[in-house]
Design an enzyme around this catalytic site. Structure first.
Site, short mmCIF file in Angstrom:
data_model
loop_
_atom_site.label_atom_id
_atom_site.label_comp_id
_atom_site.label_asym_id
_atom_site.label_seq_id
_atom_site.Cartn_x
_atom_site.Cartn_y
_atom_site.Cartn_z
N CYS A 163 0.80 -1.22 0.00
CA CYS A 163 0.00 0.00 0.00
C CYS A 163 0.84 1.28 0.00
O CYS A 163 0.29 2.38 0.04
CB CYS A 163 -0.96 -0.01 1.18
SG CYS A 163 -2.07 -1.43 1.14
N PHE A 393 1.93 -3.35 3.95
CA PHE A 393 2.27 -4.67 4.48
C PHE A 393 3.76 -4.92 4.30
O PHE A 393 4.37 -4.48 3.34
CB PHE A 393 1.49 -5.75 3.74
CG PHE A 393 0.09 -5.99 4.28
CD1 PHE A 393 -0.33 -5.45 5.48
CD2 PHE A 393 -0.79 -6.78 3.58
CE1 PHE A 393 -1.60 -5.68 5.98
CE2 PHE A 393 -2.08 -7.03 4.05
CZ PHE A 393 -2.48 -6.48 5.25
#
Length: 406
Positions: A163, A393
């Site tokens: 992300c 992540f």
């Protein structure tokens, strides 16, 4: 010699609108793009909420051969990049004769892979999958397609960082131009919107299940948040050296002055306040500015209980509690691989139009968010300098700082 790095074009294709004007209006109005998707519920999703993005028809723009290797990430990225190039005053004739690069953030091509495998299983013959499948399936699908369509001759690679992909793509473009390795780079992030891309994510139980009221489900920093909402589309930011932009008379929308990054080096999915503060401080040090000079922070905050609390504490530790903060994910949901790029576009639109978009659905602060200045309603304000966070992540963190050009 360090070169100044400026923004000369932006483009957006998101659940808030298909162009810059539509998106600006949605941001100002605090309009949510979140809907209930029956397809996901029928598929077996725990949460059927998503930021809905229309599927564009490229037949008016591209030949069948050009479209053959394109699936959602490349399609959305093409729509955003067309806008950005037009705003920047760039055309294919110019791009073909200059060294213009592309670094685009993308971290999945799930649907195209599933479709290709399903076809092979059905036909029992891989030759019937189709020649375009390989170019749709590769993670570098955006770069391969756009560099071919726009005749790009410079650096060409995909940046995959969960992300934070879109943010890191802009950061890497910034570093290359700053060091004089490229004059101009098309940067951005793309995120597919289909069910296949989000099924495993849904299985983690991190999505909001507030299905009865979709537009109220994404609640960054709010005490009653219960998870994020997946979303997608694409955003493009064209970076150039100041010298190259001036030479061709390009519009200068802003200057990129700081890029910070870090790795948590810890848990694969849990956030780290230490990692975030190191990224924030690195960007501030590189920009050479004090905390009081930042007028607005576009937070990463995705509406998860743990993530938002960690970021609120990191922001408070570095900036205190005065600087206005909002998360545009309250309206868009989490645009994942594109979020770091789209939130730069959203913030630039706020800067151009002198307002801060609201963190909608922020009704009750928790212990952490009460310490920072969350903007819950649209606020008229001059923005001369803003900061945008992206965390992914694997513990990858990115922070970008932009200011008005002067």
């Amino acid at each position: 010699m360090d070169h100044r790095v400026v923004v000369t074009g932006i483009g957006i294709y998101s659940c808030l609108g298909e162009n810059l004007d539509e998106v600006t209006k949605s941001l100002y109005a605090g309009k949510s793009g979140i809907v209930f998707d029956q397809v996901r519920k029928d598929f077996g999703f725990r949460s059927a909420l998503t930021g809905m993005v229309p599927e564009p028809d490229l037949k008016n723009y591209l030949s069948r051969r050009q479209r053959l290797g394109m699936h959602q990430p490349a399609v959305y990225a093409y729509m955003a990049t067309r806008q950005a190039l037009e705003l920047s005053g760039l055309d294919v004739d110019f791009l073909e004769t200059t060294e213009t690069g592309i670094i685009y953030g993308n971290d999945s091509t799930a649907a195209s892979v599933v479709e290709a495998v399903d076809k092979a299983k059905e036909k029992h013959d891989t030759t019937l999958i189709g020649s375009g499948a390989i170019f749709q399936n590769m993670n570098s699908t955006v770069n391969m397609n756009l560099s071919t369509i726009f005749k790009l001759k410079g650096i060409n690679f995909t940046l995959s960082a969960a992300c934070a992909s879109g943010s890191h793509s802009i950061g890497m473009g910034y570093l290359m131009i700053k060091q004089g390795l490229q004059d101009r780079i098309i940067c951005g992030g793309a995120q597919e919107i289909n069910s296949a891309a989000m099924a495993s994510f849904d299985g983690l139980g991190t999505f909001s299940v507030r299905e009865s009221d979709p537009t109220k489900a994404s609640r960054p920093f709010d005490r009653d948040r219960d998870g994020l909402i997946p979303s997608g589309g694409a955003a493009t930011v064209i970076l150039e050296s100041y010298e190259a932009a001036i030479k061709r008379g390009a519009p200068i929308l802003a200057e990129l002055i700081g890029y910070g990054f870090s790795s948590n080096g810890d848990h694969i999915s849990n956030p780290s306040i230490d990692g975030q503060t190191r990224s924030l401080r690195m960007a501030m040090n590189q920009a050479g500015i004090a905390a009081r000079e930042v007028d607005y922070i576009n937070a990463h905050a995705t509406s998860t209980p743990v993530g938002d609390g960690s970021e609120a504490r990191a922001i408070f530790e570095v900036f205190g509690g005065e600087i206005p903060v909002s998360s545009t994910k309250s309206m868009t949901g989490h645009e994942c691989w594109m979020a770091g790029a789209s939130e730069i576009v959203y913030s630039l639109l706020m800067m151009q139009n002198s307002f801060i978009a609201p963190n909608i659905n922020f009704e009750n602060p928790d212990e952490d968010s009460a310490k920072i200045n969350i903007v819950a309603e649209t606020k008229a304000q001059e923005i001369n300098c803003f900061l945008s966070n992206s965390f992914g992540f694997g513990g990858t963190n990115s922070t970008l700082i932009l200011k008005k050009f002067s």
